[in-house]
Design an enzyme around this catalytic site. Structure first.
Site, PDB file in Angstrom:
ATOM      1  N   SER A  38       0.866  -1.193   0.000  1.00  0.00           N
ATOM      2  CA  SER A  38       0.000   0.000   0.000  1.00  0.00           C
ATOM      3  C   SER A  38       0.892   1.228   0.000  1.00  0.00           C
ATOM      4  O   SER A  38       2.064   1.170   0.386  1.00  0.00           O
ATOM      5  CB  SER A  38      -0.870   0.001   1.262  1.00  0.00           C
ATOM      6  N   ASP A  39       0.348   2.346  -0.400  1.00  0.00           N
ATOM      7  CA  ASP A  39       1.129   3.573  -0.275  1.00  0.00           C
ATOM      8  C   ASP A  39       0.958   4.067   1.163  1.00  0.00           C
ATOM      9  O   ASP A  39      -0.002   3.749   1.843  1.00  0.00           O
ATOM     10  CB  ASP A  39       0.680   4.614  -1.306  1.00  0.00           C
ATOM     11  N   TRP A  40       1.861   4.841   1.599  1.00  0.00           N
ATOM     12  CA  TRP A  40       1.985   5.286   2.982  1.00  0.00           C
ATOM     13  C   TRP A  40       0.642   5.528   3.675  1.00  0.00           C
ATOM     14  O   TRP A  40      -0.009   6.548   3.432  1.00  0.00           O
ATOM     15  CB  TRP A  40       2.798   6.579   3.014  1.00  0.00           C
ATOM     16  N   GLY A  41       0.216   4.575   4.471  1.00  0.00           N
ATOM     17  CA  GLY A  41      -0.980   4.794   5.279  1.00  0.00           C
ATOM     18  C   GLY A  41      -2.276   4.684   4.503  1.00  0.00           C
ATOM     19  O   GLY A  41      -3.368   4.903   5.045  1.00  0.00           O
ATOM     20  N   SER A  42      -2.209   4.286   3.244  1.00  0.00           N
ATOM     21  CA  SER A  42      -3.432   4.331   2.427  1.00  0.00           C
ATOM     22  C   SER A  42      -4.494   3.356   2.910  1.00  0.00           C
ATOM     23  O   SER A  42      -5.682   3.569   2.671  1.00  0.00           O
ATOM     24  CB  SER A  42      -3.104   4.066   0.951  1.00  0.00           C
TER      25      SER A  42
END
Ligand code: GLC
Length: 743
Positions: free
Chosen positions: A283-287
């Site tokens: 996932s992208d940062w915290g997505s």
């Protein structure tokens, strides 16, 4: 003889069986390992945290608990941990866990590592797939020497909106160019294959259509037809998957109402289903956690459930997976098979990288030292920087400048900048200020000894302070020629750097006008990570170069072009709008029912009543110190049928007094289709060095495969009919031949 054949046969079988066994060994080893793992240990492989000194997003991790979690086998990967000693330290913690599963170290190695290269949009302007691939080969060699296993690159998002700051890290507006550049990057990063000590895992991001954010506003929604998604935004990802990119990263945006991170259609049905992708998705940062503010999950537990169901294998920094997945499995809401599949995908990569054989194999002080300030890498960076520069204007051949010019003035806020030249995605190292060649130094290095280089900052990048104008004007008056260095700061493009106004910021244009009043000849250099709007300069300044942000050797690259050591050959990978109101503007648009007849036609056509129709500078545009003439443009036939090949030839002659590189571009237009078709589509390009006075014949080949498109039922095929075949030096300057190609 018989014995020999048998021997050959057995050995072939043996190799085959061994290869089969070795491949089976990894699958088998992963199965054996999974069979020993607890549910929590399996979920641990799905967890990634950021290091503590250097964050590339809103920091969630609490360092104290992270170290403990690593020791308990509850972390599978770290990002932003780099350097032989630091990666060794973290790996040692992981080996204290029950099953001693090593960590993967990920990093944004986006436009170089220790040696930085032009920001990616600048690299795309080189249209040189060889240089691009080589730059990633160097980046991988340097990064792997710093203990890094995995880069979160290439970013293959198609970007048509220069208000979006992340166009800087992509390859521009065209799917064909963006796809080929993305593949060159993956080849560069992964080299001879995972497991080699200088190969790092690549990551196709951001899946998907992140560049189509409404309003060019980062993290904003994306809403488009599936046909547009397939036609424009997915091809670079599909090609990356087919090319064996090790990982994917999903995107922050929602797509047609469903956040990419939980989008079963694109991650499960398409990527892991139709495309049969075997790598893993981070996932992208915290997505994952961001699905709560998206309004797609009521809490992080539901977010975790939706993300794992949708095929998001690894949770970067949201802490949702470790908190919720074990419970969700126990509650029967998530099938353990999904956890096993995600963990398997990640563990396979760790085996392929050889980390189970030797978790420390990439972390070596010796290799790190060899790859620190490597002169060969810097020399390449200097060449790559020069080849990324785009010459936009050169009235009366003001450029190149003579080295013996008596007095040169460099004026503007970027002249003595160091770290700015790194661009947005670069790792800051303690010696940055010493090792980066500033524009001032680069020019000074090449001016004759008895010449004088003056400097004045003139203004700041983005405020209303005009107090330095007077000094700048006085400096200009003393010079024979003025080089202005204006644009946007390196932190004004990149992630979370959307701009509603992409004119020169602050009082830069006012400064330029004041300097122009001195009557001195001016060369303008524009430093930026995106297309900017600078109409006054474009109309009044005789020579303009787009110098992006060129990396560690920036000053030398710029000076090489300024003084003519290198003849610029860059071409724009994005259309440059006349103003923000013209956005989105891109070359491969549809014709509409009322196309404008020319640049100024506003009479009941698709146009603005207050603006010319063309971009300020078109896709594929770029000048040279020499002049190229196109002639003898031929096609092998004007009437084709079925699966034939069309030969397209054109002669390109260098008419000037400099050897130079030209990017010869091939476009097609499908005149009538089952859905409307773009007025132009790039279908080939060749960058060729043509010596002064020389003529070369450039050949392209087209087949029906090049004519295919997605129709309204998502069938990917071609249709017979009339086509325009175009070749030229930019998307606007082409010669055209019409052909008929029936199915
Ligand atoms: C950032 C970016 C992504 C990057 C990741 C790790 O938010 O969106 O491109 O790879 O976080 O730094």
């Amino acid at each position: 003889m018989k014995k020999k054949c048998l021997l050959v046969l057995f050995s072939a079988l043996g190799i085959g069986a061994y290869a089969q066994k070795s491949q089976k060994t990894i699958d088998q080893k992963v199965s054996e390992l999974l069979s020993k793992m607890t549910l929590e240990e399996k979920v641990g492989q799905l967890v990634q945290y950021s290091g503590f000194e250097y964050a590339t997003g809103p920091q969630n991790s609490n360092s104290a608990t992270v170290l403990e979690e690593i020791k308990k086998g509850k972390v599978g990967s770290m990002l932003n941990v780099f350097g032989a000693q630091e990666t060794i330290a973290f790996q040692k913690l992981a080996l204290q866990s029950r099953l001693k599963i090593p960590l993967l170290f990920g990093q944004d190695v986006v436009h170089g590592y220790r040696t930085t290269f032009p920001v990616n949009l600048g690299q795309a302007a080189s249209w040189d797939l060889g240089l691009i691939e080589k730059s990633e080969r160097i980046a991988a060699t340097e990064a792997s020497a710093y203990g890094i296993h995995w880069t979160f690159a290439p970013m293959v998002d198609i970007g048509r909106d220069p208000r979006w700051g992340r166009v800087m890290e992509g390859s521009g507006e065209d799917t064909y160019l963006g796809t080929h550049i993305g593949l060159a990057r993956i080849r560069g990063f992964q080299g001879k294959g995972l497991g080699n000590l200088d190969a790092i895992m690549a990551c196709a991001k951001h899946f998907a259509a992140y560049g189509a954010a409404v309003g060019g506003r980062d993290y904003n929604s994306v809403d488009m037809s599936l046909r547009q998604l397939y036609e424009t935004y997915l091809p670079p990802f599909k090609a990356a998957a087919e090319a064996g990119v090790a990982t994917f990263m999903n995107s922050f945006n929602d797509i047609n109402g469903i956040p990419a991170t939980a989008n079963q259609y694109i991650q499960r049905e398409l990527l892991k289903g139709k495309w049969n992708y075997q790598g893993f998705v981070v996932s992208d940062w915290g997505s994952i956690g961001e699905m709560v503010p998206h309004g797609y999950a009521k809490d992080s537990k539901e977010a975790a459930e939706k993300a794992i169901l949708a095929g998001s294998d690894m949770d970067m920094e949201s802490r949702s997976y470790m908190a919720a997945l074990p419970q969700l499995v126990q509650e029967g809401k998530v099938d353990i098979k999904l956890i096993d599949d995600a963990a398997r995908r990640i563990l396979i990569k760790k085996f392929e990288m050889g980390l189970f054989d030797d978790p420390f194999r990439f972390s070596s002080d010796k290799r790190q030292k060899e790859q620190t300030n490597n002169p060969e890498n810097r020399k390449f960076g200097r060449e790559f920087g020069a080849k990324s520069i785009v010459l936009l204007k050169n009235q009366n051949n003001l450029l190149p400048i003579s080295r013996s010019t008596k007095t040169v003035a460099l004026i503007g806020p970027f002249g003595k900048e160091t770290v700015a030249n790194h661009g947005f995605w670069s790792i800051s190292f303690k010696d940055d200020n010493q090792r980066i060649i500033t524009q001032y130094e680069g020019i000074k290095n090449q001016l004759d000894k008895n010449s004088t280089l003056l400097y004045a900052k003139g203004c700041n990048v983005d405020d209303q302070d005009k107090s330095m104008f007077a000094e700048a004007v006085e400096t200009a008056k003393k010079a024979d020629i003025v080089i202005m260095t204006l644009g946007e700061g390196p932190a004004m493009s990149g992630e979370a750097k959307s701009r509603s106004n992409i004119h020169f910021s602050g009082v830069q244009e006012d400064l330029l006008k004041e300097i122009a009043k001195t009557g001195k000849p001016i060369v303008l250099m524009v430093n930026a990570g995106r297309p900017l709007v600078f109409n006054w300069a474009a109309d009044h300044i005789p020579a303009i170069m787009y110098t992006w942000w060129l990396g560690t050797e920036a000053g030398n690259s710029i000076a090489d072009v300024l003084f003519g050591t290198v003849n610029p050959g860059g071409k724009l990978p994005m259309s440059f709008p006349r103003t923000e109101g013209q956005i989105p503007i891109y070359y491969n648009h549809y014709n509409t029912g009322r196309p404008a007849k020319n640049n100024t036609d506003r009479n009941y056509v698709s146009a603005y009543i207050d603006l010319d129709n063309d971009p300020k500078y078109p896709f594929g545009y770029g000048l040279s110190y020499t002049q190229f003439k196109y002639s003898d443009f031929t096609v092998s036939s004007s009437n084709l049928k079925g699966n034939q090949t069309l030969d397209v030839n054109v002669k390109v002659s260098n008419m000037g007094k400099y050897d130079g590189e030209e990017v010869v571009q091939l476009y097609i237009r499908d005149l009538v289709g089952k859905v409307v078709r773009p007025v132009k589509e790039l279908k080939g390009f060749k960058k060729v060095m043509i010596k002064k006075g020389e003529t070369q014949t450039i050949n392209f080949k087209l087949t029906p495969e090049d004519l295919k498109f997605y129709d309204d039922e998502l069938n990917y095929d071609w249709e017979g009919g009339e086509f325009d075949i175009m070749v030229g030096t930019s998307s606007q300057e082409v010669q055209t031949k019409r052909i008929n190609w029936i199915k």
